[in-house]
Write an enzyme that holds these catalytic residues in place. Sequence first.
Site, PDB file in Angstrom:
ATOM      1  N   ASP A   1      -1.757   6.209  18.880  1.00  0.00           N
ATOM      2  CA  ASP A   1      -2.465   6.569  20.117  1.00  0.00           C
ATOM      3  C   ASP A   1      -1.468   6.977  21.200  1.00  0.00           C
ATOM      4  OD1 ASP A   1      -4.771   5.707  18.753  1.00  0.00           O
ATOM      5  OD2 ASP A   1      -4.456   3.653  19.423  1.00  0.00           O
TER       6      ASP A   1
ATOM      7  N   SER B   1       1.714   3.487  -2.206  1.00  0.00           N
ATOM      8  CA  SER B   1       1.425   4.699  -2.976  1.00  0.00           C
ATOM      9  C   SER B   1       0.395   5.604  -2.317  1.00  0.00           C
ATOM     10  CB  SER B   1       0.930   4.324  -4.379  1.00  0.00           C
ATOM     11  OG  SER B   1       1.902   3.573  -5.062  1.00  0.00           O
ATOM     12  N   GLY B   2      -0.164   5.169  -1.203  1.00  0.00           N
ATOM     13  CA  GLY B   2      -1.248   5.913  -0.565  1.00  0.00           C
ATOM     14  C   GLY B   2      -0.775   7.028   0.348  1.00  0.00           C
ATOM     15  N   GLY B   3      -1.743   7.631   1.017  1.00  0.00           N
ATOM     16  CA  GLY B   3      -1.464   8.779   1.879  1.00  0.00           C
ATOM     17  C   GLY B   3      -0.586   8.450   3.060  1.00  0.00           C
ATOM     18  N   ILE B   4      -0.700   7.237   3.589  1.00  0.00           N
ATOM     19  CA  ILE B   4       0.209   6.775   4.647  1.00  0.00           C
ATOM     20  C   ILE B   4       1.436   6.113   4.017  1.00  0.00           C
ATOM     21  CG2 ILE B   4       0.499   5.195   6.608  1.00  0.00           C
ATOM     22  CD1 ILE B   4      -2.548   5.468   7.071  1.00  0.00           C
ATOM     23  N   GLY B   5       1.211   5.342   2.980  1.00  0.00           N
ATOM     24  CA  GLY B   5       2.280   4.545   2.386  1.00  0.00           C
ATOM     25  C   GLY B   5       3.456   5.351   1.879  1.00  0.00           C
TER      26      GLY B   5
ATOM     27  N   HIS C   1      -7.750   0.208  18.957  1.00  0.00           N
ATOM     28  CA  HIS C   1      -7.249   1.325  18.145  1.00  0.00           C
ATOM     29  C   HIS C   1      -8.392   2.079  17.467  1.00  0.00           C
ATOM     30  CE1 HIS C   1      -4.429   3.682  15.857  1.00  0.00           C
ATOM     31  NE2 HIS C   1      -4.789   3.160  14.701  1.00  0.00           N
TER      32      HIS C   1
ATOM     33  N   MET D   1       0.322   9.125  11.184  1.00  0.00           N
ATOM     34  CA  MET D   1       0.241   7.659  11.190  1.00  0.00           C
ATOM     35  C   MET D   1       1.502   7.050  10.581  1.00  0.00           C
ATOM     36  SD  MET D   1      -1.610   5.051  12.080  1.00  0.00           S
ATOM     37  CE  MET D   1      -0.153   4.042  12.358  1.00  0.00           C
TER      38      MET D   1
ATOM     39  N   GLY E   1       0.845  -1.188   0.000  1.00  0.00           N
ATOM     40  CA  GLY E   1       0.000   0.000   0.000  1.00  0.00           C
ATOM     41  C   GLY E   1       0.881   1.239   0.000  1.00  0.00           C
TER      42      GLY E   1
END
Length: 329
Positions: A151, A10-14, A179, A230, A8
């Site tokens: 958290d 390419s995503g916003g977190i990845g 979570h 994150m 994953g």
Amino acid sequence: MVKAVVLGASGGIGQPLSLLLKASPLIDELALYDVVNTPGVAADLSHISSVAKITGYLPKEDGLEKALTGADIVVIPAGIPRKPGMTRDDLFKINAGIVKTLVEGIAKFSPKAFTLVISNPVNSTVPIAAEVLKAAGVFDPKRLFGVTTLDVVRAETFTQEYSGKKNASEATIPVIGGHSGETIVPLFSKVSPSFQIPAERYEDLVKRVQFGGDEVVKAKDGAGSATLSMAFAGFRFAEAVLKASQGAKGIVEPTFVYLPGVPGGDAIAKETGVEFFSTPVELGPNGAEKAINILDGVTTREKELLAACITGLEGNIKKGVEFAQNPPK
């Protein structure tokens, strides 16, 4: 040689997670996998003058197999954010299906890797991962982690004015349970070094740790959720796992694990009534070496928070197990 994989990527977190991992001196090889854009992300990161050699894969031409083969640690931020008109149940089915497919790949191509699940809802996706690994006969509970570090990071940040630490992460604040929302239980009575939170601020701080993600969604006008924080939290936990696997001692991090499979976990499972729970875990060469029970001596209010947490967790865990055992057609 340490090979890390981001599923994953390419995503916003990845993407920011991949950047942090590329910059880490602990990693020799970094493989990125996603359904779109991975070659571009990999090419961009490959220009960074750090240790890790980087590759990027798409599903075609056995990309998942190539990414995972030889992996020592796999981090999974894959999934989609909730879109307008989409129910939480719609979102769950999509992300649960994505995690199930990716973990089937791990079971086949890198069953000994440390697997770190970021994809939400963690309270359900980690049980899904466990069921997939069990079905393949390769489940090692010491090597499967739900990443709940954000958290902890939020608790450190939001209480910095009381801890007095210039670097907020120097305060140890256990955050246990799950979570999401009320399943997140910050144990402010167990902070180290000890500091006091004013009574009139306590409830607001608990709620802020539990629902900190809503602040980000609101600030982004609904156009996104927590991605950068994150990614930082995911990297911090991945780095802890890697350092411990390479022999560093005394590394303890809260993480969402399968309690019956981790030494010390049975006592926590008996006390809470749930098999999956985030608790401080001592990390070592084989992953989760010991689950640490810090439930003794919690305050009356913390017991109330735990009761609400466990009610929520029971449903979340059951949902994940049922999805894995009977996936929607």
